[in-house]
Design an enzyme around this catalytic site. Structure first.
Site, PDB file in Angstrom:
ATOM      1  N   ARG A 177       0.949  -1.105  -0.158  1.00  0.00           N
ATOM      2  CA  ARG A 177       0.171  -0.096  -0.039  1.00  0.00           C
ATOM      3  C   ARG A 177       0.737   1.131  -0.067  1.00  0.00           C
ATOM      4  NH1 ARG A 177      -0.943   2.332   5.192  1.00  0.00           N
ATOM      5  NH2 ARG A 177       1.215   1.629   6.275  1.00  0.00           N
ATOM      6  N   ARG A 181      -2.324  10.526   3.565  1.00  0.00           N
ATOM      7  CA  ARG A 181      -3.084  10.683   4.478  1.00  0.00           C
ATOM      8  C   ARG A 181      -3.709  12.137   4.014  1.00  0.00           C
ATOM      9  NH1 ARG A 181       1.366  10.817   8.871  1.00  0.00           N
ATOM     10  NH2 ARG A 181       1.427   8.563   9.026  1.00  0.00           N
ATOM     11  N   ARG A 255      19.556  -6.723   0.039  1.00  0.00           N
ATOM     12  CA  ARG A 255      20.162  -5.297  -0.344  1.00  0.00           C
ATOM     13  C   ARG A 255      21.152  -4.905   1.046  1.00  0.00           C
ATOM     14  NH1 ARG A 255      17.087  -1.037  -0.567  1.00  0.00           N
ATOM     15  NH2 ARG A 255      15.405  -1.959   0.364  1.00  0.00           N
ATOM     16  N   ARG A 286      19.097   9.323   0.896  1.00  0.00           N
ATOM     17  CA  ARG A 286      18.568  10.241   1.903  1.00  0.00           C
ATOM     18  C   ARG A 286      19.795  10.817   2.855  1.00  0.00           C
ATOM     19  NH1 ARG A 286      14.880   5.944   5.239  1.00  0.00           N
ATOM     20  NH2 ARG A 286      16.571   4.275   5.331  1.00  0.00           N
ATOM     21  N   GLU A 309      23.254   8.128   2.720  1.00  0.00           N
ATOM     22  CA  GLU A 309      22.873   6.676   2.467  1.00  0.00           C
ATOM     23  C   GLU A 309      22.667   6.561   0.982  1.00  0.00           C
ATOM     24  OE1 GLU A 309      20.078   5.293   5.179  1.00  0.00           O
ATOM     25  OE2 GLU A 309      19.180   4.042   3.819  1.00  0.00           O
TER      26      GLU A 309
HETATM   27  N1  UDP Z   1       9.691   5.166  -1.046  1.00  0.00           N
HETATM   28  C1  UDP Z   1       9.335   6.315  -1.879  1.00  0.00           C
HETATM   29  N2  UDP Z   1       9.789   7.539  -1.678  1.00  0.00           N
HETATM   30  C2  UDP Z   1      10.198   8.041  -0.340  1.00  0.00           C
HETATM   31  C3  UDP Z   1      10.395   7.138   0.763  1.00  0.00           C
HETATM   32  C4  UDP Z   1       9.958   5.592   0.391  1.00  0.00           C
HETATM   33  O1  UDP Z   1       9.361   6.044  -3.146  1.00  0.00           O
HETATM   34  O2  UDP Z   1      10.655   9.086  -0.399  1.00  0.00           O
HETATM   35  C5  UDP Z   1       9.092   3.990  -1.187  1.00  0.00           C
HETATM   36  C6  UDP Z   1      10.316   3.098  -1.994  1.00  0.00           C
HETATM   37  O3  UDP Z   1      10.010   2.308  -2.644  1.00  0.00           O
HETATM   38  C7  UDP Z   1      10.936   2.426  -0.590  1.00  0.00           C
HETATM   39  C8  UDP Z   1       9.655   2.177   0.223  1.00  0.00           C
HETATM   40  O4  UDP Z   1       8.530   3.394   0.051  1.00  0.00           O
HETATM   41  O5  UDP Z   1      11.628   1.230  -0.808  1.00  0.00           O
HETATM   42  C9  UDP Z   1       9.877   2.088   1.946  1.00  0.00           C
HETATM   43  O6  UDP Z   1      10.515   3.123   2.334  1.00  0.00           O
HETATM   44  P1  UDP Z   1      11.025   3.302   3.741  1.00  0.00           P
HETATM   45  O7  UDP Z   1      11.469   4.518   3.804  1.00  0.00           O
HETATM   46  O8  UDP Z   1       9.565   2.914   4.862  1.00  0.00           O
HETATM   47  O9  UDP Z   1      11.820   2.161   3.888  1.00  0.00           O
HETATM   48  P2  UDP Z   1      13.131   1.978   4.913  1.00  0.00           P
HETATM   49  O10 UDP Z   1      14.243   1.883   3.857  1.00  0.00           O
HETATM   50  O11 UDP Z   1      13.046   3.348   5.914  1.00  0.00           O
HETATM   51  O12 UDP Z   1      12.948   0.600   5.287  1.00  0.00           O
END
Ligand code: UDP
Ligand code: FAD
Length: 394
Positions: A177, A181, A255, A286, A309
């Site tokens: 999903r 919001r 990964r 990020r 990162e």
């Molecule tokens: N995602 C995205 N843009 C964002 C943040 C997340 O497209 O700015 C998507 C992306 O596909 C990613 C997934 O949401 O793999 C999960 O992101 P999240 O930041 O929850 O993952 P984390 O790396 O923190 O576990």
């Protein structure tokens, strides 16, 4: 000579330490914990950056959050939590937006004030282009959920960088999903409890290991010492399950992340703890600025620590971080599950945690899963002499 331990735990991450702590304090048994790294705590380990004293989460930023009462009660035995609430922002084409996509993001992106129902209608209309049930890949699924404009701005570039794969080639199932919001609530987590350990992660982890029945041996790889360990001692293994079985069914895909840490001669770099970079041509996903995780602490006001990162496929020797879970991986895992069951029966080895089950687990999930293993399998083994059940948790 040392008395023989009653239980061996391989790995001092949250899973291993929770099992060790429960067995040591509830059953009054001796536990030997081994870790190949030179520090405790697995991926939740943190340490002060030497020049600034700013606490850096060495294996990536860790935010604690849970709605599980039992886990919350349990973790509060070892640490207090700050009232930190996680919020994430993202930069796309030199403009900054808040995540997850919320009413603020939508109003700003479309340059207009929308009421919640207007925003809902707009996204619904834009998403109508494709049918979710027929989405053949991640891109189609995302567009069918949030529409093309929001997808292209906030999801496409980021996802491509994170998976090093074009979203049209990623399975639709990667995103169950995509939260949107229709309020201005921009908190990242929905959980009942959230916060960061007041004295840092390492102090918390050390308190879990502080029981006199627990001995921790660092810089000790289980595979190097296993022949010297006392025989027939039940073992909880939280390292990589494929490695345990000598990659008999093949290597599981992961990964990994690369972190680039920099100390800057300024008091504040980005004004927040995590900034995502949505543009595809920015190579990192990020930037974390660690001082912002602890605004309550006294940190230098002329220096800050930032960590960029980068995401990529793990090669042999890299730290495995996120299971990729391709259909091939699932098939291999099925085989390892069978081997694990047999190993429990024949050698009293149980597999747990992120690496031991090939499952992405948040900290509260790793702790919850370890508490269940203790209740359902380890305690009955010691108290009632039941045999160890080696099934891997789902
Ligand atoms: N995602 C995205 N843009 C964002 C943040 C997340 O497209 O700015 C998507 C992306 O596909 C990613 C997934 O949401 O793999 C999960 O992101 P999240 O930041 O929850 O993952 P984390 O790396 O923190 O576990
Ligand atoms: P680990 O912490 O990985 O511990 C396993 C331990 O086993 C390691 O110390 C390893 O050295 C040791 N080991 C492996 N093989 C051997 C061997 N052969 N011999 C001896 N020792 C061995 N969770 C959250 O709740 N919030 C977050 O924000 C969050 N962010 C994360 C960010 C990243 C980048 C990652 C990778 C994870 C994040 N997590 C987060 C998840 C969190 O790290 C896990 O829940 C937690 O690490 C699980 O603990 P574990 O004990 O299962 O595994």
């Amino acid at each position: 000579t040392e008395p023989s331990p009653d239980l061996i735990v391989v790995g001092s991450g949250f899973f291993g330490l929770t099992v060790a702590e429960r067995v040591a304090s509830e059953l009054d048994k001796r536990v030997l914990v081994l870790d190949r790294r030179d520090h405790i705590g697995g991926n939740a380990y943190s340490a002060p950056e030497p020049e600034t004293g700013i606490e850096v989460h060495v294996y990536g930023a860790h935010l604690f959050h849970t709605s599980n009462e039992r886990v919350w009660q349990y973790v509060n035995r070892f640490t207090e939590f700050t009232n930190y609430q996680h919020r994430v922002f993202t930069i796309y084409q030199d403009k900054t937006y808040s995540l997850p996509i919320n009413l603020g993001t939508i109003c700003q992106y479309f340059g207009k004030s929308f009421s919640p129902s207007e925003a809902r209608a707009l996204v619904h209309e834009q998403a109508g282009e494709l049918d979710t049930a027929e989405a053949a890949n991640l891109e189609e699924k995302a567009i069918s959920l949030i529409g093309r404009p929001l997808y292209e701005a906030f999801i496409r570039g980021y996802t491509k960088k994170q998976w090093q794969t074009d979203p049209t080639e990623l399975p639709a199932a990667v995103i169950a999903r995509l939260p949107v919001r229709y309020t201005f609530d921009n908190r990242y987590f929905n959980d009942t409890y959230e916060g960061l350990p007041v004295d840092g992660y390492t102090a918390w982890l050390e308190r879990m290991a502080a029981h006199p029945n627990i001995e921790v041996r660092l810089s000790t790889d289980y595979f190097d010492v296993r022949d010297e360990l006392p025989k027939d001692v039940p073992t909880v293994f939280t390292g990589p399950i494929d490695k345990y079985f000598d990659y008999e069914a093949g290597e599981l895909g992961w990964r990994t992340l690369d972190f680039e840490t920099e100390v800057l001669p300024i008091g504040d770099f980005q004004g927040t703890s995590v900034m995502n970079y949505a543009d595809e041509d920015v190579p990192f996903t990020r930037i974390h600025e660690f001082r912002h995780f602890h605004p309550e602490r006294k940190y230098p006001d002329d220096k800050t620590v930032v960590v960029r990162e980068y995401s990529r496929f793990a090669e042999t020797g890299d730290e495995p971080y996120y299971p990729i879970n391709t259909p091939e991986d699932r098939a291999k895992l099925e085989r390892y599950r069978q081997l694990a069951q047999k190993e429990a029966e024949e050698r009293r080895v149980l597999f747990g945690g992120r690496l031991g089950t090939y499952k992405y687990l948040d900290m509260h999930m790793a702790i919850g899963s370890a508490l269940s293993m203790f209740d359902n399998r380890i305690r009955p083994f010691f108290d009632q002499g039941e045999s160890l059940d080696g099934r891997l948790e789902d």
